[in-house]
Design an enzyme around this catalytic site. Structure first.
Site, mmCIF file in Angstrom:
data_model
loop_
_atom_site.group_PDB
_atom_site.id
_atom_site.type_symbol
_atom_site.label_atom_id
_atom_site.label_comp_id
_atom_site.label_asym_id
_atom_site.label_seq_id
_atom_site.Cartn_x
_atom_site.Cartn_y
_atom_site.Cartn_z
ATOM 1 N N HIS A 1 3.346 1.999 2.193
ATOM 2 C CA HIS A 1 3.892 2.453 3.482
ATOM 3 C C HIS A 1 5.411 2.275 3.534
ATOM 4 O O HIS A 1 5.973 1.405 2.872
ATOM 5 C CB HIS A 1 3.195 1.789 4.682
ATOM 6 C CG HIS A 1 3.504 0.351 4.917
ATOM 7 N ND1 HIS A 1 2.590 -0.545 5.435
ATOM 8 C CD2 HIS A 1 4.641 -0.384 4.735
ATOM 9 C CE1 HIS A 1 3.139 -1.728 5.552
ATOM 10 N NE2 HIS A 1 4.385 -1.667 5.138
ATOM 11 N N ASN B 1 0.821 -1.219 0.000
ATOM 12 C CA ASN B 1 0.000 0.000 0.000
ATOM 13 C C ASN B 1 0.856 1.271 0.000
ATOM 14 O O ASN B 1 0.343 2.372 0.136
ATOM 15 C CB ASN B 1 -0.953 0.001 1.205
ATOM 16 C CG ASN B 1 -0.227 0.093 2.541
ATOM 17 O OD1 ASN B 1 1.005 0.203 2.591
ATOM 18 N ND2 ASN B 1 -0.963 0.073 3.638
ATOM 19 N N GLU C 1 1.534 4.689 7.381
ATOM 20 C CA GLU C 1 0.487 4.164 6.519
ATOM 21 C C GLU C 1 -0.147 5.282 5.684
ATOM 22 O O GLU C 1 -0.127 6.458 6.086
ATOM 23 C CB GLU C 1 -0.607 3.511 7.393
ATOM 24 C CG GLU C 1 -0.133 2.308 8.195
ATOM 25 C CD GLU C 1 -0.088 1.018 7.369
ATOM 26 O OE1 GLU C 1 0.281 1.053 6.190
ATOM 27 O OE2 GLU C 1 -0.435 -0.037 7.936
HETATM 28 C C1 F6R Z 1 9.566 -3.211 8.274
HETATM 29 C C2 F6R Z 1 8.881 -2.076 7.681
HETATM 30 C C3 F6R Z 1 7.865 -2.258 6.596
HETATM 31 C C4 F6R Z 1 8.294 -3.261 5.530
HETATM 32 C C5 F6R Z 1 7.219 -3.400 4.471
HETATM 33 C C6 F6R Z 1 7.587 -4.441 3.408
HETATM 34 O O1 F6R Z 1 10.451 -2.788 9.282
HETATM 35 O O2 F6R Z 1 9.112 -1.001 8.096
HETATM 36 O O3 F6R Z 1 7.613 -1.011 6.010
HETATM 37 O O4 F6R Z 1 9.486 -2.832 4.943
HETATM 38 O O5 F6R Z 1 6.007 -3.776 5.053
HETATM 39 O O6 F6R Z 1 7.637 -5.694 3.998
HETATM 40 P P1 F6R Z 1 8.188 -6.960 3.198
HETATM 41 O O7 F6R Z 1 9.630 -6.744 2.980
HETATM 42 O O8 F6R Z 1 7.931 -8.122 4.120
HETATM 43 O O9 F6R Z 1 7.417 -7.021 1.932
#
Ligand code: F6R
Length: 256
Positions: free
Chosen positions: A138, A136, A143
């Site tokens: 973030h 999304n 968010e």
């Molecule tokens: C984790 C964080 C999140 C992740 C994001 C992607 O510390 O801050 O923003 O980087 O949700 O997560 P993955 O890499 O699992 O797709």
């Protein structure tokens, strides 16, 4: 903003690890901002390998992680402190007291947020911030919203984030609904940003990230105004980008 397209996850991970290894070699007391999640695991593995073959030394490095689930102690297997210890810190010669993850169980959580930003400033600021990106948009747990926070703060997770992260828990009910996260200001204050993404599920958000427009409903789009950003993505995550070259110069490449 420089976009590097790597062939696959392994090449993305190695390219990112090389940037960090070179930075730490040129500045042994580098302050790293780190992320959890699936994306940076390969990068951490490669850095552990570099440490084992003695091509990098973390003894003077300090780290600050982006976020932590509210309510999970560092001993919980799904906490981000536990993730970092197991996937990285326990395997290198970093001093544990130099590794920082926000506390998700602090009694006074507002004071914890303030002291986290203070600790980063006292350490001289973050030299390089590693980011993943949520489907999304973030970054950290900032968010999508009409407004975004500058400083470290407590935030409610969006339902799509809770769903995405439920893959690590036994059931969706176990996923914490709130987290402590560094704010957009904290991320933007880093001297360098390294954003990683891999796999087809990230293709759509990556095409939105690099389109030259800023939108608080895609928090990651704000990094386009940062003067030193490298985005490393694999071919699957790059599949919706128009120009398929190894390196793309994006609209705001003025700082390079
Ligand atoms: C984790 C964080 C999140 C992740 C994001 C992607 O510390 O801050 O923003 O980087 O949700 O997560 P993955 O890499 O699992 O797709």
């Amino acid at each position: 903003m420089k976009v590097i397209i790597a062939k696959n996850y392994a090449e993305m991970s190695k390219a990112a690890a090389d940037i960090i290894r070179d930075l730490v070699n040129s500045k042994p007391n580098t302050v790293l901002g780190l992320a959890t999640g699936s994306t940076p695991i390969g990068m951490y593995k490669q850095l552990i390998e570099y440490y084992r073959e003695k091509s990098v030394d973390f003894s003077q490095v300090a780290t600050f992680n982006l976020d932590e689930y509210l309510g999970l102690p560092g001993t919980h297997p799904q906490s981000y402190r536990y993730f970092m210890d197991n996937n990285f810190f326990n395997h290198i010669n970093i001093k544990k007291h130099n590794t920082h993850v926000p506390s998700g169980i602090a009694q006074d959580i507002e004071a914890e947020c303030l002291s986290y930003d203070k600790a980063i400033a006292e350490e001289g600021g973050i030299d390089l911030q590693v980011l993943g990106i949520g489907n999304n948009g973030h970054i950290g747990f900032n968010e999508p919203s009409d407004t975004l926070h500058v400083n470290t703060h407590v935030t409610r997770l969006k339902q799509d984030t809770i769903m995405a992260n439920s893959r690590f828990f036994n059931s969706i009910e176990e996923v914490p609904t709130s987290a402590v996260t560094m704010g957009i200001g904290g991320i933007m204050k880093a001297r360098q940003i390294l954003l990683l993404a891999s796999g087809p599920a990230k293709a759509e958000i990556i095409s939105k990230l690099v389109n030259g427009k800023i939108n608080t409903h895609i928090p990651a789009s704000l990094i386009q105004v940062h003067p030193n950003v490298t985005v490393i993505i694999d071919e699957e995550a790059a599949s919706l980008l128009l120009k398929k070259t190894n390196q793309i110069d994006c609209p705001l490449s003025w700082a390079e």
